[in-house]
Design a protein around this motif. Structure first.
Motif, PDB file in Angstrom:
ATOM      1  N   UNK A 162       0.846  -1.165   0.000  1.00  0.00           N
ATOM      2  CA  UNK A 162       0.000   0.000   0.000  1.00  0.00           C
ATOM      3  C   UNK A 162       0.894   1.232   0.000  1.00  0.00           C
ATOM      4  N   UNK A 163       0.422   2.306  -0.622  1.00  0.00           N
ATOM      5  CA  UNK A 163       1.160   3.557  -0.578  1.00  0.00           C
ATOM      6  C   UNK A 163       0.199   4.723  -0.590  1.00  0.00           C
ATOM      7  N   UNK A 164       0.701   5.861  -0.111  1.00  0.00           N
ATOM      8  CA  UNK A 164      -0.089   7.090  -0.131  1.00  0.00           C
ATOM      9  C   UNK A 164       0.691   8.156  -0.872  1.00  0.00           C
ATOM     10  N   UNK A 165      -0.039   9.124  -1.445  1.00  0.00           N
ATOM     11  CA  UNK A 165       0.568  10.264  -2.120  1.00  0.00           C
ATOM     12  C   UNK A 165      -0.097  11.514  -1.568  1.00  0.00           C
ATOM     13  N   UNK A 166       0.727  12.465  -1.115  1.00  0.00           N
ATOM     14  CA  UNK A 166       0.221  13.730  -0.607  1.00  0.00           C
ATOM     15  C   UNK A 166       0.984  14.860  -1.267  1.00  0.00           C
ATOM     16  N   UNK A 167       0.279  15.910  -1.656  1.00  0.00           N
ATOM     17  CA  UNK A 167       0.919  17.084  -2.237  1.00  0.00           C
ATOM     18  C   UNK A 167       0.973  18.169  -1.179  1.00  0.00           C
ATOM     19  N   UNK A 168       2.195  18.558  -0.815  1.00  0.00           N
ATOM     20  CA  UNK A 168       2.401  19.609   0.160  1.00  0.00           C
ATOM     21  C   UNK A 168       2.863  20.866  -0.565  1.00  0.00           C
ATOM     22  N   UNK A 169       3.104  21.931   0.190  1.00  0.00           N
ATOM     23  CA  UNK A 169       3.475  23.216  -0.401  1.00  0.00           C
ATOM     24  C   UNK A 169       4.691  23.111  -1.315  1.00  0.00           C
ATOM     25  N   UNK A 170       5.775  22.505  -0.835  1.00  0.00           N
ATOM     26  CA  UNK A 170       7.017  22.475  -1.599  1.00  0.00           C
ATOM     27  C   UNK A 170       7.457  21.080  -2.026  1.00  0.00           C
ATOM     28  N   UNK A 171       6.635  20.063  -1.776  1.00  0.00           N
ATOM     29  CA  UNK A 171       7.048  18.701  -2.097  1.00  0.00           C
ATOM     30  C   UNK A 171       5.838  17.799  -2.295  1.00  0.00           C
ATOM     31  N   UNK A 172       6.074  16.724  -3.031  1.00  0.00           N
ATOM     32  CA  UNK A 172       5.117  15.625  -3.094  1.00  0.00           C
ATOM     33  C   UNK A 172       5.680  14.538  -2.205  1.00  0.00           C
ATOM     34  N   UNK A 173       4.855  13.984  -1.310  1.00  0.00           N
ATOM     35  CA  UNK A 173       5.312  12.982  -0.358  1.00  0.00           C
ATOM     36  C   UNK A 173       4.603  11.660  -0.644  1.00  0.00           C
ATOM     37  N   UNK A 174       5.404  10.630  -0.890  1.00  0.00           N
ATOM     38  CA  UNK A 174       4.894   9.282  -1.115  1.00  0.00           C
ATOM     39  C   UNK A 174       5.343   8.433   0.066  1.00  0.00           C
ATOM     40  N   UNK A 175       4.418   7.697   0.662  1.00  0.00           N
ATOM     41  CA  UNK A 175       4.754   6.801   1.766  1.00  0.00           C
ATOM     42  C   UNK A 175       4.450   5.375   1.340  1.00  0.00           C
ATOM     43  N   UNK A 176       5.472   4.512   1.430  1.00  0.00           N
ATOM     44  CA  UNK A 176       5.329   3.101   1.082  1.00  0.00           C
ATOM     45  C   UNK A 176       5.165   2.307   2.375  1.00  0.00           C
ATOM     46  N   UNK A 177       4.084   1.557   2.484  1.00  0.00           N
ATOM     47  CA  UNK A 177       3.788   0.781   3.686  1.00  0.00           C
ATOM     48  C   UNK A 177       4.006  -0.696   3.358  1.00  0.00           C
ATOM     49  N   UNK A 178       4.853  -1.354   4.139  1.00  0.00           N
ATOM     50  CA  UNK A 178       5.135  -2.773   3.926  1.00  0.00           C
ATOM     51  C   UNK A 178       4.021  -3.590   4.571  1.00  0.00           C
ATOM     52  N   UNK A 179       3.196  -4.216   3.759  1.00  0.00           N
ATOM     53  CA  UNK A 179       2.097  -5.031   4.272  1.00  0.00           C
ATOM     54  C   UNK A 179       2.464  -6.509   4.345  1.00  0.00           C
ATOM     55  N   UNK A 180       3.519  -6.910   3.662  1.00  0.00           N
ATOM     56  CA  UNK A 180       3.937  -8.314   3.669  1.00  0.00           C
ATOM     57  C   UNK A 180       2.974  -9.169   2.873  1.00  0.00           C
ATOM     58  N   UNK A 181       3.509 -10.207   2.256  1.00  0.00           N
ATOM     59  CA  UNK A 181       2.658 -11.116   1.491  1.00  0.00           C
ATOM     60  C   UNK A 181       2.196 -12.286   2.336  1.00  0.00           C
TER      61      UNK A 181
END
Length: 85
Positions: free
Chosen positions: A1-20
């Motif tokens: 799973x991952x999230x994408x957020x747009x902030x004032x000066x950056x785009x932030x992507x967070x990768x979450x390890x869910x495991x298989x």
């Protein structure tokens, strides 16, 4: 799973390890921040609680993306000339 957020000066992507597999050891989340001049990867070290940080230029990130799909060897990416209007 991952999230994408747009902030004032950056785009932030967070990768979450869910495991298989539920028995998998899960890694800490990885945060990727893209700025105009660089890309920053961060991950908390679960043993020390310190943040490990790697800073890439955009050129290094393009080369990394290309390297993930290439066989062993030495490469140099070529840039395409842009059309002149």
């Amino acid at each position: 799973m991952f999230t994408i957020e747009h902030e004032f000066d950056a785009t932030v992507i967070t990768l979450v390890d869910e495991g298989e597999d539920p028995r998998d050891y899960l890694q800490e989340d990885i945060t990727i921040q893209t700025f105009d001049d660089c890309v920053v990867l961060e991950q908390v070290d679960d043993q020390t609680d310190e943040i490990n940080r790697i800073v890439f230029s955009h050129a290094q990130l393009r080369e990394l993306a290309a390297a993930l799909n290439l066989p062993e060897g030495v490469y140099r990416l070529q840039t395409k000339p842009q059309d002149k209007d």
